[in-house]
Design an enzyme around this catalytic site. Structure first.
Site, PDB file in Angstrom:
ATOM      1  N   ASP A 168       0.814  -1.220   0.000  1.00 14.12           N
ATOM      2  CA  ASP A 168       0.000   0.000   0.000  1.00 14.12           C
ATOM      3  C   ASP A 168       0.847   1.270   0.000  1.00 14.12           C
ATOM      4  OD1 ASP A 168      -2.390   1.389  -0.076  1.00 14.12           O
ATOM      5  OD2 ASP A 168      -2.572   1.508   2.096  1.00 14.12           O
ATOM      6  N   ASP A 206      -3.393  -4.652  -5.322  1.00 16.09           N
ATOM      7  CA  ASP A 206      -2.699  -3.365  -5.496  1.00 16.09           C
ATOM      8  C   ASP A 206      -1.203  -3.486  -5.796  1.00 16.09           C
ATOM      9  OD1 ASP A 206      -5.139  -2.285  -4.926  1.00 16.09           O
ATOM     10  OD2 ASP A 206      -4.604  -1.472  -2.993  1.00 16.09           O
ATOM     11  N   ASP A 358     -14.036   0.830   5.599  1.00 18.64           N
ATOM     12  CA  ASP A 358     -12.821   1.421   5.049  1.00 18.64           C
ATOM     13  C   ASP A 358     -12.185   2.394   6.033  1.00 18.64           C
ATOM     14  OD1 ASP A 358     -13.137   0.146   2.535  1.00 18.64           O
ATOM     15  OD2 ASP A 358     -14.538   1.684   1.908  1.00 18.64           O
TER      16      ASP A 358
END
Length: 377
Positions: A168, A206, A358
């Protein structure tokens, strides 16, 4: 995660991530923030209790922005070849791991007025199990507990390795292995738990789409490690299907994403079965189908490569304003299935479990009943 999915991983093990922490929250939010929510040995029986035929499972948590920099064109491109549905040879049923935050909430709040909706529309669905903590000594046993549980019931587990270094890019889901050598060893141990049955691996959300944060050299090293990971996973169990990170239709262009995916090994059948998209995001299924086909066309690999799409929260599409953190007005998407009826689309999966926040409607990665109810009703 600047953008798309990771935060989910950081905390979530969608389908069955059990927290090592035993703290419990109130009826609305289950437990305190957890930086990682991976199944623990204590919480994962080697032969999980039978799950009902309406496949069930949990999914990851996360907070991550929805990137909209290079808008991908949404025009569908027909597949180069109308290939046979690659999932035809595997079980048509996905595995619901018996432990998850939503199942904990359902068990602990039987009298809550939201109970029936959350239980029937979210807890009753199969979802991915995330392995988001770097724990080399126990990873093999924990993966084996999930895969053996699926095999025992003739169902297909979905597992998410999520420990790439610089995960991330230092955002909400920062963490991962201390370096690529350590990561390679962790993947070897992960692969040793895959067993001999059908398994779907969503490899490192990701890790490709967000690679722009790395220097050119660091990016090349990461991609080499990802290519190796795919080879190791597929060599460990011939029935494993490995999918690589394609981001989503609102992020990188298909050409750019395909270029990076080739470098990461996604075009080789020795390491890859295709790509995944929309993890922890909200883009519509038609938009993702069109985008994934464009990525696969640009990738230039064998016609047998396909795509899987996270449909857990995309029933109302992505917010027009690009909001990524528990945006209002979102809805559950299509139920998880291995029979999509769409060429080159191998599965619709719930990679992130609806209701795991989130970070705005609850602590990042924790199940928040009010959010889950809004998605499900």
């Amino acid at each position: 995660m600047v953008v798309a999915a990771s935060v989910v991983a950081a905390v979530g093990a969608a389908t069955g991530m059990i927290s090592a922490l035993e703290d419990r929250g109130g009826a609305d939010e289950a437990g305190p923030p957890r930086v990682t929510r991976s199944p623990s040995l204590q919480s994962l029986p080697l032969l999980p209790s039978a799950s009902p035929s309406v496949t069930r499972s949990p999914s990851p948590t996360s907070a991550s922005p929805t990137r909209t920099r290079e808008k991908a064109t949404a025009t569908p491109s027909p597949p180069r070849t109308e290939r046979k549905q690659s999932t035809a040879g595997v079980s048509s049923r996905l595995y619901r791991h018996p432990d998850s935050q939503v199942l904990e909430w359902v068990r602990d709040h039987p009298a809550d007025p939201r109970h029936a909706v959350i239980e029937s529309r979210i807890a009753a669905q199969p979802a991915a199990v995330w392995f988001a903590d770097f724990t080399p000594d126990t990873i093999t046993a924990r993966v084996r507990a999930v895969t053996s549980g699926g095999s025992a019931l003739g169902r297909v587990p979905v597992v998410v390795p999520y420990a790439i270094p610089d995960r991330d890019c230092g955002g909400y889901s920062e963490g991962g292995a201390p370096g690529l050598d350590a990561y390679d060893d962790w993947i070897d141990r992960f692969a040793a738990g895959l067993g001999t049955g059908d398994v779907i691996v969503v490899l490192e959300p990701d890790s490709v789409a967000q690679a722009e944060c790395l220097s050119e050299g660091a990016r090349a090293d990461r991609f080499a490690s990802l290519a190796r990971a795919g080879r190791v996973l597929k060599a460990a169990n011939p029935k494993v299907r490995v999918y690589y990170d394609a981001g989503h239709s609102g992020w990188n262009t298909p050409a750019r994403q395909a270029r990076w995916l080739r470098q990461a090994g996604a075009a080789s059948t020795a390491s890859s079965d295709g790509v995944f998209s929309n993890v922890s995001n909200f883009h519509t299924t038609p938009a993702e189908i069109a985008y994934d086909r464009q990525v696969l066309d640009a990738l230039g690999g064998p016609a047998g490569l396909g795509a899987v799409i996270d449909t857990s929260r995309n029933g109302a599409g992505a917010p027009a304003d690009g909001e990524w953190c528990d945006p209002a007005g979102r809805k559950l998407g299509r139920a998880p299935t291995l029979a999509t009826g769409e060429a080159r689309i191998d599965a619709y999966l719930w990679v992130k479990l609806p209701g795991e926040s989130d970070g705005c409607k609850g602590s990042p990665g924790t199940f928040t009943a009010s959010y889950a109810y809004d998605l499900a009703r």
